[in-house]
Write an enzyme that holds these catalytic residues in place. Structure first.
Site, mmCIF file in Angstrom:
data_model
loop_
_atom_site.group_PDB
_atom_site.id
_atom_site.type_symbol
_atom_site.label_atom_id
_atom_site.label_comp_id
_atom_site.label_asym_id
_atom_site.label_seq_id
_atom_site.Cartn_x
_atom_site.Cartn_y
_atom_site.Cartn_z
ATOM 1 N N GLY A 1 10.503 -6.172 6.804
ATOM 2 C CA GLY A 1 10.224 -7.573 7.129
ATOM 3 C C GLY A 1 10.068 -8.440 5.891
ATOM 4 N N LYS B 1 0.787 -1.233 0.000
ATOM 5 C CA LYS B 1 0.000 0.000 0.000
ATOM 6 C C LYS B 1 0.815 1.277 0.000
ATOM 7 C CE LYS B 1 -3.952 -1.861 2.480
ATOM 8 N NZ LYS B 1 -4.696 -1.797 3.743
#
Ligand code: ADP
Ligand code: MG
Length: 392
Positions: A350, A193
């Site tokens: 991550g 996003k």
């Protein structure tokens, strides 16, 4: 360097409070990945070698200011002892007299700093209490440096302080990549996003020469340019924001690279039937899951024209084969250019770290940050309070 390192400190006979990140993943009371614990070993050994007595301060999980037995650092003590190859003394309620009564070469681990409600509020009472436990403060937890907590920020102001080995290496690598980088600089920002990476994009367009936008967030930029993206993940309400970023990039002379061809499928699933189409031709019933080969070629050209690469966010839904192709392909090129000495490559995040591991190239990058939130805030151009306190 604006901060001191262990090399600058006289530690003989001193007690050294050392903030570390040993917030390791755990299942059923056992550590499943001891990487973070292993990474602090050089700092602990350095302190010992200089005659200092290390007192390790760390948080574990999110107890939110309460004592939660499952979140006790006791559970990490065995992994720490294994990594150091020596006994560690665990202190549930540390006090200076008990610490002073221990041998000078004892290694002490203090209970979870977040068991106290004063840690996350950065209460001066807690900072003073911690400072009273030692003579020197050493911060080796870059990954916790974006939080102004008593054990990361407050205590740093009350004692002579320095960066630990891991923190110093991270700061040096990040400074080399974005502070005063070898130019041109190319940044790759991908992921799901735009809304989670707005500040990041805003900061980068002002600092880098090429900005590659990929992944789900590229769809939002395509929408902003009037392109239909069918059932793709896109934040249509962010279109005006995406246009602002494009304008800002133009004004700053930053070249934005968006997908020109895309891999589309009808299902968000591994091995879903797929086809490659121009970015302007996503069928109404399909979704964009990866960048296509022509886009990969453009990205590789930008890498060839650059000297420094900063990367956060995968270029496609890399968890699903074969939609990891662009991410893996581009990662392998970056690794090759790094090995050949043409590129300084820094990556973090991550999923990004997971993707680079999947591509088998994590070792070949100049630096991979495992710091998560702290890495992102650094990429956003923010001064991290834990680092700022070391400069002061
Ligand atoms: P990081 O953790 O490295 O900061 P993000 O969490 O921002 O990265 O983004 C990773 C996620 O973005 C992954 O789960 C990946 O599947 C998703 N993603 C990337 N491209 C797409 C796409 N085209 N459609 C849907 N999801 C995507
Ligand atoms: Mg993520």
């Amino acid at each position: 360097m604006a901060w001191k390192t262990l090399d600058d400190m006289a530690l003989d006979g001193k007690t050294v409070l050392c903030r570390v990140d040993i917030n390791v993943p755990m299942e059923a009371g056992r550590v499943t990945d001891a990487t973070r614990v292993e990474k602090i070993v050089p700092t602990v050994f350095d302190i010992l070698a200089k005659g200092g007595r290390p007192v390790l301060l760390a948080h574990f999980d999110r107890p939110k200011g309460k004592v939660v037995p499952e979140m006790s650092l006791r559970h990490v003590q065995p992994a720490l002892e294994a990594a150091l190859g020596r006994a560690v003394i665990f202190m549930e309620r540390p006090d200076r007299a008990s610490i002073d009564a221990l041998p000078q070469d004892a290694v002490i681990l203090v209970e979870n700093t977040r068991f106290s409600p004063m840690e996350e509020t950065n209460d001066p009472v807690m900072a003073r209490f911690l400072a009273g436990l030692g003579d020197v403060f050493c911060n080796d937890a870059f990954s916790a440096a974006h939080r102004a907590h008593a054990s990361t920020e407050g205590v740093a102001h009350l004692l002579p302080n320095c960066a630990g080995r891991l923190m110093a290496a991270e700061l040096k690598a990040l400074e080399a990549a974005l502070g005063s980088p070898a130019r041109p600089v190319v940044a790759v920002v991908g992921g799901a996003k735009v809304s989670t990476k707005l500040e990041l994009l805003g900061n980068l367009v002002a600092k880098v020469d090429y900005l590659v936008i990929g992944g789900g967030m590229a769809n939002t930029f395509l929408v902003a340019q009037g392109v239909e993206v069918g059932k793709s993940l896109a934040e249509r309400d962010m279109a005006p924001t995406a246009r602002e970023i494009l304008d800002k990039a133009k004004a700053a002379g930053c070249r934005i690279i968006l997908p020109i061809d895309v891999v589309v499928a009808r299902a968000f699933a591994a091995n879903a039937p797929h086809e490659t189409v121009p970015a302007t031709a996503c069928p109404a019933d399909a979704m964009i899951l990866d960048a296509g080969p022509a886009t990969i070629a453009v990205i590789v050209d930008a890498f060839l024209a650059s000297k420094t690469l900063i990367w956060n966010g995968p270029l496609g839904a890399f968890e699903l084969t074969p939609f990891d192709r662009a991410t893996v392909g581009v990662a392998r090129t970056a690794a090759q250019l790094t090995r050949d000495g043409h590129l300084i490559s820094v990556a973090g995040g991550g999923d990004t770290v997971a993707a680079l591991n999947q591509a088998g190239v994590a070792e070949d990058f100049t630096f991979i940050s495992t710091a998560g939130g702290a890495f992102l805030e650094w990429m956003e151009g923010k001064e991290l309070p834990g680092v700022a306190a070391l400069r002061a």
